[in-house]
Design a protein around this motif. Structure first.
Motif, PDB file in Angstrom:
ATOM      1  N   GLY A   1       0.842  -1.194   0.000  1.00 44.96           N
ATOM      2  CA  GLY A   1       0.000   0.000   0.000  1.00 44.96           C
ATOM      3  C   GLY A   1       0.871   1.235   0.000  1.00 44.96           C
ATOM      4  O   GLY A   1       2.031   1.181   0.396  1.00 44.96           O
ATOM      5  N   SER A   2       0.321   2.370  -0.434  1.00 44.59           N
ATOM      6  CA  SER A   2       1.129   3.586  -0.451  1.00 44.59           C
ATOM      7  C   SER A   2       0.297   4.780  -0.004  1.00 44.59           C
ATOM      8  O   SER A   2      -0.931   4.731   0.020  1.00 44.59           O
TER       9      SER A   2
ATOM     10  N   PRO B   1       0.919   9.366   0.232  1.00 48.08           N
ATOM     11  CA  PRO B   1       1.836  10.512   0.198  1.00 48.08           C
ATOM     12  C   PRO B   1       2.081  11.095   1.596  1.00 48.08           C
ATOM     13  O   PRO B   1       2.988  11.899   1.767  1.00 48.08           O
ATOM     14  N   ASN B   2       1.315  10.654   2.602  1.00 50.07           N
ATOM     15  CA  ASN B   2       1.347  11.336   3.898  1.00 50.07           C
ATOM     16  C   ASN B   2       2.086  10.603   5.016  1.00 50.07           C
ATOM     17  O   ASN B   2       2.821  11.215   5.783  1.00 50.07           O
ATOM     18  N   SER B   3       1.868   9.293   5.153  1.00 53.68           N
ATOM     19  CA  SER B   3       2.464   8.621   6.308  1.00 53.68           C
ATOM     20  C   SER B   3       2.480   7.111   6.111  1.00 53.68           C
ATOM     21  O   SER B   3       1.765   6.567   5.268  1.00 53.68           O
ATOM     22  N   ILE B   4       3.320   6.455   6.913  1.00 48.66           N
ATOM     23  CA  ILE B   4       3.379   4.999   6.912  1.00 48.66           C
ATOM     24  C   ILE B   4       2.051   4.418   7.394  1.00 48.66           C
ATOM     25  O   ILE B   4       1.530   3.462   6.811  1.00 48.66           O
ATOM     26  N   ASP B   5       1.489   4.998   8.453  1.00 45.05           N
ATOM     27  CA  ASP B   5       0.213   4.510   8.985  1.00 45.05           C
ATOM     28  C   ASP B   5      -0.880   4.517   7.904  1.00 45.05           C
ATOM     29  O   ASP B   5      -1.649   3.576   7.782  1.00 45.05           O
ATOM     30  N   GLU B   6      -0.931   5.593   7.140  1.00 44.05           N
ATOM     31  CA  GLU B   6      -1.964   5.701   6.107  1.00 44.05           C
ATOM     32  C   GLU B   6      -1.720   4.710   4.974  1.00 44.05           C
ATOM     33  O   GLU B   6      -2.668   4.162   4.405  1.00 44.05           O
TER      34      GLU B   6
ATOM     35  N   ILE C   1      -0.511   1.790   5.326  1.00 43.23           N
ATOM     36  CA  ILE C   1      -1.033   0.520   5.842  1.00 43.23           C
ATOM     37  C   ILE C   1      -2.558   0.504   5.769  1.00 43.23           C
ATOM     38  O   ILE C   1      -3.168  -0.461   5.298  1.00 43.23           O
ATOM     39  N   ARG C   2      -3.188   1.581   6.225  1.00 42.84           N
ATOM     40  CA  ARG C   2      -4.666   1.625   6.191  1.00 42.84           C
ATOM     41  C   ARG C   2      -5.191   1.519   4.762  1.00 42.84           C
ATOM     42  O   ARG C   2      -6.182   0.834   4.512  1.00 42.84           O
ATOM     43  N   ASN C   3      -4.506   2.182   3.811  1.00 39.03           N
ATOM     44  CA  ASN C   3      -4.945   2.084   2.407  1.00 39.03           C
ATOM     45  C   ASN C   3      -4.858   0.647   1.904  1.00 39.03           C
ATOM     46  O   ASN C   3      -5.754   0.169   1.196  1.00 39.03           O
ATOM     47  N   ALA C   4      -3.770  -0.034   2.246  1.00 39.91           N
ATOM     48  CA  ALA C   4      -3.611  -1.415   1.785  1.00 39.91           C
ATOM     49  C   ALA C   4      -4.686  -2.322   2.385  1.00 39.91           C
ATOM     50  O   ALA C   4      -5.274  -3.156   1.692  1.00 39.91           O
ATOM     51  N   ILE C   5      -4.945  -2.147   3.683  1.00 39.02           N
ATOM     52  CA  ILE C   5      -5.935  -2.993   4.348  1.00 39.02           C
ATOM     53  C   ILE C   5      -7.342  -2.727   3.783  1.00 39.02           C
ATOM     54  O   ILE C   5      -8.111  -3.664   3.522  1.00 39.02           O
TER      55      ILE C   5
ATOM     56  N   TYR D   1       5.136   7.030   0.713  1.00 38.70           N
ATOM     57  CA  TYR D   1       5.552   5.920   1.573  1.00 38.70           C
ATOM     58  C   TYR D   1       4.913   4.660   0.998  1.00 38.70           C
ATOM     59  O   TYR D   1       3.723   4.666   0.648  1.00 38.70           O
ATOM     60  N   GLN D   2       5.690   3.583   0.908  1.00 38.24           N
ATOM     61  CA  GLN D   2       5.178   2.315   0.364  1.00 38.24           C
ATOM     62  C   GLN D   2       5.460   1.207   1.383  1.00 38.24           C
ATOM     63  O   GLN D   2       6.611   0.992   1.752  1.00 38.24           O
TER      64      GLN D   2
END
Lengths: 68, 68, 68, 68, 68, 68, 68, 68, 68, 68, 68, 68
Positions: K13-14, K16-21, K23-27, K57-58
């Motif tokens: 997942g990727s 532009p803002n944060s590692i947490d996001e 992860i949330r996008n991928a999930i 971030y990827q």
């Protein structure tokens, strides 16, 4: 790989030409003294550089052979 | 390490005094039965403890020797 | 290691006598060209064997230095 | 290591002089509070550099002790 | 690798044709700016795929060169 | 990442606030001296603790940049 | 990290909001029972998913504390 | 493991019934040709599947034996 | 594993009979002194060999327990 | 690799001739059922040996494809 | 994770803002096509750099889901 | 494993009784939906603990199946 016991040996083969040939050289050499070699697993791919050119590809392998 | 085939063996040497000596002991012992040892790679450094003191340093090495 | 940016370089030092000295040799050499070295991390401990004896200990290090 | 249950703890010892001494310092310190330490396994070898010289060797160990 | 200090750099070479050529391209390129390259160690072999075909092999190498 | 040669450098960035910011700080700093940075790979996430609180997040990165 | 002996413990902290907060929660909790925590090293980042959303970030840390 | 030199060999044992039996088969077989085997370390647990059932468990071991 | 802080400890259990029993012995022993053990993760499977037979299976585990 | 979600699959390709061809065979086969494959990462290089010769190179790859 | 069979998939997942996001996008994306996702494990954190700034971030994740 | 393309999937099986049974359960379940499973590779052995006893062994496997 069925109901046998196998042994693993670690060897390094080299070739001035390619990674594939370094593997074939190592297998050919090992097969002169070890019978029943059945597979190999690549551990590391390195090489020597001479005058800014690859002089030898060196490949470390584990080879698996049947112990009967 | 030029155009040869090499073989790797794994040994454990020990010393009550130091890591360096455990390595030297392992190399010296291996060289009595294996000819043409050319290099070693340290895999693991452990030791025995007796009465709250290091009793032995034990070093696991891979040794590389030329197969002719 | 506070609010700075650091850089890591990888070097190999050697010594005929000991692992400790191989590390000190690498650090001393690196410090001639890199300022502000603050720490090292050992990556690999190897060595050369000649005539059945350890000829050189070779230690690969990452060194960390402050970038200002 | 026979029919017992063992526990592993992770500690970091240091020495201005050598890796061997950093290990001995860590073992000696741990043995004051943990009884029956029987072995150690080296996890990492690092160090501090001050003024282009090794100021401290720092060794991370797992120590194994018998739980009775 | 005798009594010298060596440095390691990490580079990525690529080739549309083969892994071997990607390595040779990386070594040739590095040798234009770094003198005394003596060996390489392969870290990773990847590649790009376009239209269901391998478009580029990409090989990450560590190269070791003598620092005098 | 097409038909170019790339180089990898390892750096450590830090931030009192977050991992994301430690990465951004490292990239911003590196980009002042290295042109053509195209990607980063996180190697390690650590931090300093002061008075029972995280004082700094410290992130070790490999950065990849095009060498032309 | 000077001439002391340190100990490492492994803990898992969690947070419904972010990785950074999971780390801060773990450090804060550990600091209630362990004095002199000086650093942490992230070992693993996982999480729970409920109804297609991240419910908790879970971060495994090693924490290092001075043993005096 | 006191003041001796040990050697490590890598073998694969198999069993249609269990992982434990695959280990015992490998040790029993190795002990016919190697004296003084003192310990084993499991490297990998795999198996063959035939008709949707586990046909063989295959366990790769390192075995340590005293070299006197 | 919800919104709690967990701690991990590393232990070694053994059994003359099987890997499963070595794990159960370790968990049973740990549960006498540590409350709220919730999971384990196998780190290493080794064993002792006596007279060419497996004398003990030894399993290193990380155990996770809730810290409240 | 921009603002998309990607998925990774693991496949094994083989060739009697070379590692490069084993990779190309795997990619070609995967591309028949998976659209938008963009990259691969080599995980393992093994092979079968028959009569002392390499019979097949076998390469395990992770392939990355865009999920839209 | 009780008496079920689970399957693991690997996704990237990727954000532009944060590692947490990322992860949330991928999930969130994975949960549209896979039911019963219960956990994730972070495999790798990388990112793209454009004009000396983090562009994305990827995060590579393994996601675990119940197979019924 | 001859001249075919294989695919690898990752699954987790569990059993209240043993590691071997957790593997067999996972293989049996996978074989209901995936044809031509030929081998498995154990990735991780964990378990749940309830009331100081092992409640479930959980084994993560990669399974390899022929893609025709």
């Amino acid at each position: 790989m069925s109901d046998h016991v196998y042994s693993l040996s670690e060897i390094v083969g080299s070739s001035p030409n390619s990674i594939d040939e370094a593997i074939r050289n190592a297998i050919a050499k090992a097969s002169r003294t070890v019978r029943n070699v059945e597979w190999f697993q690549t551990q590391e791919i390195r090489g020597q550089v001479v005058d800014g050119q690859v002089a030898h590809y060196q490949v470390t392998l584990k080879i698996g052979f049947r112990v009967d």
